[in-house]
Design a protein around this motif. Structure first.
Motif, short mmCIF file in Angstrom:
data_model
loop_
_atom_site.label_atom_id
_atom_site.label_comp_id
_atom_site.label_asym_id
_atom_site.label_seq_id
_atom_site.Cartn_x
_atom_site.Cartn_y
_atom_site.Cartn_z
N ARG A 24 0.83 -1.21 0.00
CA ARG A 24 0.00 0.00 0.00
C ARG A 24 0.86 1.26 0.00
O ARG A 24 0.58 2.21 -0.72
CB ARG A 24 -0.92 -0.03 1.21
CG ARG A 24 -1.90 1.09 1.27
CD ARG A 24 -2.90 0.88 2.39
NE ARG A 24 -3.61 2.11 2.68
CZ ARG A 24 -4.42 2.27 3.70
NH1 ARG A 24 -4.64 1.27 4.52
NH2 ARG A 24 -5.03 3.42 3.90
N VAL A 25 1.92 1.26 0.80
CA VAL A 25 2.84 2.42 0.82
C VAL A 25 3.46 2.61 -0.56
O VAL A 25 3.55 3.72 -1.07
CB VAL A 25 3.93 2.25 1.89
CG1 VAL A 25 4.97 3.37 1.80
CG2 VAL A 25 3.34 2.20 3.29
N ARG A 26 3.87 1.53 -1.20
CA ARG A 26 4.51 1.64 -2.52
C ARG A 26 3.53 2.13 -3.58
O ARG A 26 3.89 2.90 -4.45
CB ARG A 26 5.12 0.30 -2.90
CG ARG A 26 6.36 0.01 -2.07
CD ARG A 26 7.15 -1.19 -2.56
NE ARG A 26 8.34 -1.34 -1.76
CZ ARG A 26 8.45 -2.11 -0.68
NH1 ARG A 26 7.42 -2.82 -0.28
NH2 ARG A 26 9.59 -2.18 -0.02
N VAL A 30 2.06 7.02 0.57
CA VAL A 30 1.96 7.43 1.97
C VAL A 30 0.89 6.58 2.65
O VAL A 30 -0.13 6.27 2.04
CB VAL A 30 1.63 8.93 2.12
CG1 VAL A 30 0.33 9.28 1.41
CG2 VAL A 30 1.59 9.37 3.57
N CYS A 31 1.15 6.22 3.92
CA CYS A 31 0.15 5.47 4.68
C CYS A 31 0.39 5.68 6.17
O CYS A 31 1.52 5.59 6.65
CB CYS A 31 0.23 3.98 4.35
SG CYS A 31 -1.16 3.04 5.06
N VAL A 116 -3.65 12.25 6.08
CA VAL A 116 -2.22 12.53 6.02
C VAL A 116 -1.86 13.02 4.62
O VAL A 116 -2.28 12.43 3.63
CB VAL A 116 -1.40 11.26 6.35
CG1 VAL A 116 0.08 11.55 6.31
CG2 VAL A 116 -1.80 10.68 7.70
N ARG A 117 -1.08 14.11 4.58
CA ARG A 117 -0.60 14.66 3.30
C ARG A 117 0.91 14.51 3.24
O ARG A 117 1.61 14.80 4.20
CB ARG A 117 -0.97 16.13 3.19
CG ARG A 117 -0.46 16.76 1.88
CD ARG A 117 -0.84 18.20 1.75
NE ARG A 117 -0.18 18.97 2.81
CZ ARG A 117 -0.55 20.19 3.17
NH1 ARG A 117 -1.58 20.78 2.59
NH2 ARG A 117 0.08 20.82 4.13
N TYR A 118 1.40 14.07 2.09
CA TYR A 118 2.83 13.89 1.86
C TYR A 118 3.21 14.67 0.62
O TYR A 118 2.69 14.41 -0.47
CB TYR A 118 3.13 12.40 1.69
CG TYR A 118 4.49 12.04 1.18
CD1 TYR A 118 5.65 12.71 1.55
CD2 TYR A 118 4.64 10.95 0.32
CE1 TYR A 118 6.89 12.34 1.08
CE2 TYR A 118 5.88 10.55 -0.15
CZ TYR A 118 7.00 11.25 0.23
OH TYR A 118 8.23 10.88 -0.26
N ARG A 119 4.08 15.65 0.79
CA ARG A 119 4.63 16.40 -0.34
C ARG A 119 6.06 15.95 -0.54
O ARG A 119 6.90 16.07 0.35
CB ARG A 119 4.59 17.90 -0.06
CG ARG A 119 3.19 18.46 -0.08
CD ARG A 119 3.21 19.95 0.13
NE ARG A 119 1.87 20.49 0.05
CZ ARG A 119 1.51 21.66 0.55
NH1 ARG A 119 2.38 22.42 1.19
NH2 ARG A 119 0.27 22.08 0.43
N GLU A 125 2.11 15.58 -4.64
CA GLU A 125 1.45 15.59 -3.34
C GLU A 125 0.55 14.37 -3.27
O GLU A 125 -0.20 14.09 -4.20
CB GLU A 125 0.63 16.87 -3.20
CG GLU A 125 -0.12 16.98 -1.90
CD GLU A 125 -0.83 18.32 -1.76
OE1 GLU A 125 -0.15 19.32 -1.50
OE2 GLU A 125 -2.06 18.34 -1.92
N TYR A 126 0.64 13.65 -2.16
CA TYR A 126 -0.11 12.41 -1.99
C TYR A 126 -0.86 12.47 -0.68
O TYR A 126 -0.38 13.04 0.30
CB TYR A 126 0.84 11.20 -2.01
CG TYR A 126 1.77 11.22 -3.20
CD1 TYR A 126 1.35 10.76 -4.44
CD2 TYR A 126 3.06 11.73 -3.08
CE1 TYR A 126 2.19 10.79 -5.54
CE2 TYR A 126 3.91 11.76 -4.18
CZ TYR A 126 3.48 11.30 -5.40
OH TYR A 126 4.30 11.34 -6.48
N TRP A 127 -2.04 11.84 -0.65
CA TRP A 127 -2.88 11.84 0.54
C TRP A 127 -3.21 10.42 0.95
O TRP A 127 -3.40 9.54 0.11
CB TRP A 127 -4.20 12.58 0.26
CG TRP A 127 -4.06 14.06 0.20
CD1 TRP A 127 -3.72 14.82 -0.89
CD2 TRP A 127 -4.25 14.98 1.28
NE1 TRP A 127 -3.70 16.14 -0.55
CE2 TRP A 127 -4.02 16.27 0.78
CE3 TRP A 127 -4.61 14.82 2.62
CZ2 TRP A 127 -4.13 17.41 1.57
CZ3 TRP A 127 -4.73 15.95 3.41
CH2 TRP A 127 -4.49 17.23 2.88
#
Length: 161
Positions: A24-26, A30-31, A116-119, A125-127
């Motif tokens: 899922r992370v890959r 983001v998780c 959760v937001r990952y830039r 940008e990933y959520w």
């Protein structure tokens, strides 16, 4: 009264416990790994795919169904400082971040939602919002008190059940 708020309970299983967590992370980049309610604090960890050197991980949360929200920046956990994740060991393709949110002293039956937001530098940008459901923490259900057993108040010997 300075006692901790009535505890919140996650309405989801910590994602780290699922067999497909690293997959899922890959896929999603983001998780959320998991959360723990500790008195006035909500503490958690997030796993991100290492797609760029510069990373910004933010936890967005609300107490009022998204009419308002707050963003809290998560802190990078260097591999030496991060406790190994049970069953996963070290993964050079991912990084871990930790966060803590202050909970208000009086939740008044309200729950909390988060995403959760990952830039990742210039890579996007990933959520992670629990696959569209948002991660929800709810007050535990109130315990129902059982009625007291019937008592013989008039001295009669016949009782109906």
């Amino acid at each position: 009264d300075c006692s901790p708020p009535r505890a919140l309970e996650p309405a989801f299983a910590n994602p780290i416990c699922s067999e497909d967590f690293l997959q899922r992370v890959r896929q999603e980049k983001v998780c959320l790994e998991g959360v723990l309610v500790d008195g006035f604090w909500l503490r958690g960890t997030v796993r991100v795919l290492n797609v760029a050197f510069r990373k910004e991980v933010t936890v967005r949360h609300t107490l009022d169904e998204w009419r308002s929200y707050c963003d809290t920046v998560a802190t990078y956990l260097p591999p030496a400082a991060a406790l190994p994740t049970p069953g996963l060991g070290a993964d050079p393709q991912t990084d871990r971040f930790a966060f803590q949110l202050a909970l208000p002293p009086y939740l008044e039956g309200r729950g909390l939602q988060l995403a959760v937001r990952y830039r990742a530098g210039g890579h996007g940008e990933y959520w992670d919002n629990d696959r569209g459901r948002n991660y929800r923490l709810c007050p535990p259900p109130r315990r129902r008190l059982s009625p007291p057993p019937p008592q013989d108040t008039d001295g009669s010997w016949v009782h109906f059940v």
